[in-house]
Scaffold this motif. Structure first.
Motif, mmCIF file in Angstrom:
data_model
loop_
_atom_site.group_PDB
_atom_site.id
_atom_site.type_symbol
_atom_site.label_atom_id
_atom_site.label_comp_id
_atom_site.label_asym_id
_atom_site.label_seq_id
_atom_site.Cartn_x
_atom_site.Cartn_y
_atom_site.Cartn_z
ATOM 1 N N VAL A 107 20.954 -37.597 47.523
ATOM 2 C CA VAL A 107 21.277 -36.067 47.606
ATOM 3 C C VAL A 107 22.642 -35.802 47.407
ATOM 4 C CG1 VAL A 107 20.775 -34.034 49.123
ATOM 5 C CG2 VAL A 107 19.178 -35.928 49.361
ATOM 6 N N PRO A 108 22.959 -35.655 45.795
ATOM 7 C CA PRO A 108 24.628 -35.365 45.858
ATOM 8 C C PRO A 108 24.990 -34.098 46.642
ATOM 9 C CG PRO A 108 23.198 -35.807 43.659
ATOM 10 C CD PRO A 108 22.324 -35.442 44.919
ATOM 11 N N HIS A 109 26.357 -34.504 46.954
ATOM 12 C CA HIS A 109 26.920 -33.438 47.767
ATOM 13 C C HIS A 109 26.903 -31.889 47.183
ATOM 14 C CE1 HIS A 109 30.652 -34.500 45.509
ATOM 15 N NE2 HIS A 109 30.995 -33.459 45.801
ATOM 16 N N PRO A 110 26.928 -31.557 45.874
ATOM 17 C CA PRO A 110 27.107 -30.259 45.441
ATOM 18 C C PRO A 110 25.678 -29.602 45.761
ATOM 19 C CG PRO A 110 27.693 -31.902 43.630
ATOM 20 C CD PRO A 110 27.301 -32.635 44.898
ATOM 21 N N HIS A 111 24.648 -30.522 46.082
ATOM 22 C CA HIS A 111 23.372 -29.824 46.760
ATOM 23 C C HIS A 111 23.523 -29.132 47.986
ATOM 24 C CE1 HIS A 111 18.908 -29.412 46.418
ATOM 25 N NE2 HIS A 111 18.673 -29.744 47.551
ATOM 26 N N ALA A 112 24.554 -29.457 48.856
ATOM 27 C CA ALA A 112 24.864 -29.245 50.134
ATOM 28 C C ALA A 112 25.370 -27.978 49.781
ATOM 29 C CB ALA A 112 25.638 -30.287 51.022
ATOM 30 N N PHE A 113 26.366 -27.684 48.883
ATOM 31 C CA PHE A 113 27.184 -26.628 48.586
ATOM 32 C C PHE A 113 26.186 -25.565 48.178
ATOM 33 C CE2 PHE A 113 30.869 -29.222 46.990
ATOM 34 C CZ PHE A 113 31.332 -29.356 48.389
ATOM 35 N N ARG A 114 24.949 -25.943 47.494
ATOM 36 C CA ARG A 114 24.001 -24.816 47.156
ATOM 37 C C ARG A 114 23.176 -24.143 48.391
ATOM 38 N NH1 ARG A 114 19.308 -26.471 43.673
ATOM 39 N NH2 ARG A 114 18.979 -24.337 43.690
ATOM 40 N N ILE A 115 23.075 -25.026 49.430
ATOM 41 C CA ILE A 115 22.464 -24.579 50.774
ATOM 42 C C ILE A 115 23.357 -23.703 51.379
ATOM 43 C CG2 ILE A 115 21.437 -25.498 52.939
ATOM 44 C CD1 ILE A 115 20.741 -28.137 51.404
ATOM 45 N N LEU A 116 24.442 -24.213 51.451
ATOM 46 C CA LEU A 116 25.725 -23.410 52.057
ATOM 47 C C LEU A 116 25.670 -22.033 51.686
ATOM 48 C CD1 LEU A 116 28.017 -23.896 54.262
ATOM 49 C CD2 LEU A 116 29.439 -23.963 52.309
ATOM 50 N N GLU A 117 25.654 -21.884 50.236
ATOM 51 C CA GLU A 117 25.963 -20.636 49.684
ATOM 52 C C GLU A 117 24.811 -19.657 49.951
ATOM 53 O OE1 GLU A 117 25.863 -21.752 45.534
ATOM 54 O OE2 GLU A 117 27.995 -22.314 45.631
#
Length: 273
Positions: A211-221
């Protein structure tokens, strides 16, 4: 039992679809802390046991369980989908944590936790006290599987209905079904705003191959800014099971499990650590 927990079972489904879900409950005061594990993981995993030890020390009610086709629960893994595992989770919550639980979701469990929180709001039930999400794999069947699959893998799934993927975490391959992919599409959460009605703390490793960390940014947004926290661990992998990672996890759980009034001091801003 000698470990202080009680093994119970929740029956989910009816007739031929009925299966018994294994649940371990540690008695204590609430709100209940509930562990939702990842894809092919079980309730005896390192982080789940660390939270269990935390709950024992703090006298907190703690619930952990195995999804259908996982661990001690009944069911065939290959026949299960996100909806199957969500049904399991909601049945466990209804039986053992009906009032404002703290949900801890690891990887796929993060997706299940968010779906459960969304559904609670739709039914007019109390929102969770908070969510702690570890490398949350929301929408992974589409964004991290199907979109990354080669044309050959997609053809295999479309023609045969199943594809065997070599696993980095188990000797036997993961059974990926077309039913899992199609059901995942019906449960996507990252196609618009995502308000779960409670604080959310995401723990994400930046060295996570699954689960690459840019995926977490998508959730955060997609989450509301108020009450949302993202902790990035620069050298953290997907499991985040090292001692220092577990310390961060338990700190996040302890913060979520404090009274709501204590949370209000930090709820006005989004933090990135």
């Amino acid at each position: 039992m000698r470990d202080g927990t009680t093994l119970e079972h929740v029956t989910v489904g009816e007739g031929a679809d009925a299966r018994r879900i294994a649940v371990r409950v540690r008695d204590g005061v609430g709100p209940a802390i509930v562990w939702l594990g990842g894809f092919r993981s079980d309730m005896g995993a390192t982080k789940a046991m660390a939270v269990d030890a935390f709950a024992a020390a703090e006298g907190r009610l703690f619930v952990r369980f195995d999804y259908s086709g996982h661990g001690e629960s009944e069911g065939a893994f290959a026949a299960c989908t996100i909806s199957t595992w969500l049904e399991d989770a909601e049945a466990v919550l209804a039986a053992h944590a009906p009032e404002a639980p703290v949900l801890i979701g690891s990887s796929m469990g993060g997706w299940i936790a968010c779906l459960a929180a969304r559904n609670r709001a739709a039914r007019g039930e109390p929102a969770p006290t908070g969510l702690v999400l570890i490398a949350p794999a929301l929408d992974f069947t589409e964004d991290l599987m199907w979109d990354k699959f080669s044309p050959e893998i997609r053809r295999t799934l479309e023609q045969d209905g199943v594809w065997l993927r070599q696993s980095a975490y188990a000797p036997e391959p993961d059974v990926i079904s077309m039913a899992l992919i199609e059901d995942g599409r019906r449960n996507r959460l990252l196609t618009g705003p995502l308000d779960l009605g409670c604080p959310v703390h995401i723990l994400q490793g930046m060295n996570d191959p699954d689960v690459p960390h840019p995926h977490a940014f998508r959730i955060l947004e997609r989450l509301p800014a108020a009450g949302t926290v993202l902790t990035l661990i620069a050298d953290g992998d997907h499991r985040l099971s090292r001692p220092q990672d577990v310390v961060r996890l338990l700190s996040a759980v302890a913060e979520m499990a404090t009274p709501v009034g204590a949370f209000s001091m930090i709820s006005g801003s989004r933090k990135m650590l």
